[in-house]
Design a protein around this motif. Structure first.
Motif, short mmCIF file in Angstrom:
data_model
loop_
_atom_site.label_atom_id
_atom_site.label_comp_id
_atom_site.label_asym_id
_atom_site.label_seq_id
_atom_site.Cartn_x
_atom_site.Cartn_y
_atom_site.Cartn_z
N SER A 1 -15.74 -27.73 59.21
CA SER A 1 -16.58 -27.02 58.26
C SER A 1 -16.43 -25.53 58.49
N THR A 2 -16.93 -24.77 57.53
CA THR A 2 -16.98 -23.32 57.67
C THR A 2 -18.45 -22.92 57.69
N LYS A 3 -18.71 -21.64 57.62
CA LYS A 3 -20.09 -21.19 57.61
C LYS A 3 -20.72 -21.34 56.23
N GLU A 4 -19.93 -21.66 55.24
CA GLU A 4 -20.45 -21.84 53.89
C GLU A 4 -21.29 -23.12 53.81
N PRO A 5 -22.32 -23.13 52.96
CA PRO A 5 -23.11 -24.35 52.80
C PRO A 5 -22.27 -25.48 52.20
N ARG A 6 -22.55 -26.68 52.63
CA ARG A 6 -21.90 -27.90 52.13
C ARG A 6 -20.37 -27.85 52.26
N SER A 7 -19.90 -27.29 53.37
CA SER A 7 -18.44 -27.20 53.58
C SER A 7 -17.92 -28.27 54.53
N LEU A 8 -18.75 -29.23 54.88
CA LEU A 8 -18.36 -30.29 55.80
C LEU A 8 -17.23 -31.10 55.17
N ARG A 9 -16.11 -31.22 55.88
CA ARG A 9 -14.93 -31.91 55.36
C ARG A 9 -14.38 -32.89 56.38
N VAL A 10 -13.59 -33.81 55.87
CA VAL A 10 -12.84 -34.74 56.71
C VAL A 10 -11.55 -34.03 57.12
N THR A 11 -11.21 -34.10 58.38
CA THR A 11 -9.96 -33.52 58.86
C THR A 11 -8.84 -34.52 58.59
N PRO A 12 -7.83 -34.12 57.81
CA PRO A 12 -6.82 -35.10 57.38
C PRO A 12 -5.95 -35.67 58.50
N ASP A 13 -5.66 -34.92 59.53
CA ASP A 13 -4.71 -35.41 60.54
C ASP A 13 -5.39 -36.03 61.76
N TRP A 14 -6.68 -36.40 61.65
CA TRP A 14 -7.40 -36.96 62.78
C TRP A 14 -7.04 -38.43 62.94
N THR B 1 -20.15 -32.80 68.12
CA THR B 1 -19.15 -33.55 68.88
C THR B 1 -18.02 -34.01 67.97
N LEU B 2 -18.37 -34.48 66.78
CA LEU B 2 -17.34 -34.87 65.81
C LEU B 2 -16.47 -33.68 65.42
N HIS B 3 -17.05 -32.50 65.34
CA HIS B 3 -16.28 -31.28 65.09
C HIS B 3 -15.31 -31.01 66.24
N ARG B 4 -15.85 -31.04 67.47
CA ARG B 4 -15.01 -30.74 68.64
C ARG B 4 -13.85 -31.72 68.76
N ARG B 5 -14.10 -32.96 68.40
CA ARG B 5 -13.05 -33.97 68.52
C ARG B 5 -12.10 -33.95 67.34
N GLY B 6 -12.38 -33.13 66.35
CA GLY B 6 -11.46 -32.98 65.23
C GLY B 6 -11.64 -33.98 64.11
N ALA B 7 -12.68 -34.79 64.12
CA ALA B 7 -12.90 -35.77 63.06
C ALA B 7 -13.42 -35.10 61.79
N LEU B 8 -14.21 -34.03 61.96
CA LEU B 8 -14.77 -33.29 60.83
C LEU B 8 -14.52 -31.80 61.05
N GLU C 1 -15.91 -43.12 62.23
CA GLU C 1 -15.34 -43.64 60.97
C GLU C 1 -16.37 -43.60 59.84
N ALA C 2 -17.60 -44.00 60.12
CA ALA C 2 -18.65 -43.99 59.09
C ALA C 2 -18.93 -42.56 58.62
N ALA C 3 -18.91 -41.61 59.53
CA ALA C 3 -19.14 -40.21 59.16
C ALA C 3 -18.03 -39.71 58.25
N ARG C 4 -16.80 -40.02 58.60
CA ARG C 4 -15.66 -39.59 57.77
C ARG C 4 -15.71 -40.24 56.39
N GLU C 5 -16.06 -41.51 56.35
CA GLU C 5 -16.16 -42.20 55.05
C GLU C 5 -17.26 -41.58 54.19
N HIS C 6 -18.41 -41.29 54.81
CA HIS C 6 -19.52 -40.71 54.05
C HIS C 6 -19.14 -39.33 53.51
N VAL C 7 -18.55 -38.49 54.34
CA VAL C 7 -18.17 -37.14 53.91
C VAL C 7 -17.15 -37.22 52.78
N ALA C 8 -16.15 -38.10 52.90
CA ALA C 8 -15.14 -38.25 51.85
C ALA C 8 -15.78 -38.74 50.55
#
Length: 153
Positions: free
Chosen positions: A135-148, A126-133, A87-94
């Motif tokens: 990203s793409t190969k582009e820099p600074r593309s880390l995003r929150v996954t909306p349907d998690w 791990t957060l990526h694998r679980r679908g919480a976040l 949750e903290a990771a998703r909040e920070h990214v958003a």
């Protein structure tokens, strides 16, 4: 092989017979090959004890097993950290997206979560694998996954 390893004495039939077991492993890839070549050179130069090739490969097998155990432990720890910090990771990214229009770097996210060292990237993976976040190969593309949705406790 003896000449290539730096052996600068006469290569007699006795030397060849004594070190034949190492020469048979010269075509094998990786660290065991290197260790076999070192053992061959040490033995040819008159070292007291030259390990048998089986010992070299057994040592390499033990080293790999330790690496696998450490990797498994790191995955377990990363999973635990991902559970705690999802949750903290998703909040920070958003928040970073809202403030800057781009995502944080992995290092910035890890610093915000207080996770450092090898566990930092393992936790974010791990957060990526679980679908919480995502990203793409582009820099600074880390995003929150909306349907998690967080897993049930």
């Amino acid at each position: 092989m003896l000449a290539a390893a730096g052996y600068n004495r006469a290569i007699t039939p006795a030397v060849l017979e004594n070190h034949r077991r190492f020469a048979t492993h010269a075509g094998k890839p990786g660290l065991p090959r290197w260790k076999a070549a070192v053992a061959l050179l040490n033995g040819a130069m008159g070292a007291d004890e030259v390990p048998h090739v089986r010992e070299i490969y057994a040592e390499e097998k033990r080293r790999r097993e330790k690496q696998k155990a450490r990797a498994a432990q790191r995955r377990r720890q990363a999973g635990e950290l991902a559970d705690v910090h999802a949750e903290a990771a998703r909040e920070h990214v958003a928040r970073v997206w809202a403030e800057t229009g781009e995502g944080p770097t992995w290092r910035e996210l890890a610093d915000a979560l207080g996770v450092h060292g090898p566990l930092a990237s393992a936790t974010i993976e791990t957060l990526h694998r679980r679908g919480a976040l995502s990203s793409t190969k582009e820099p600074r593309s880390l995003r929150v996954t909306p349907d998690w949705t967080p897993p049930p406790a």
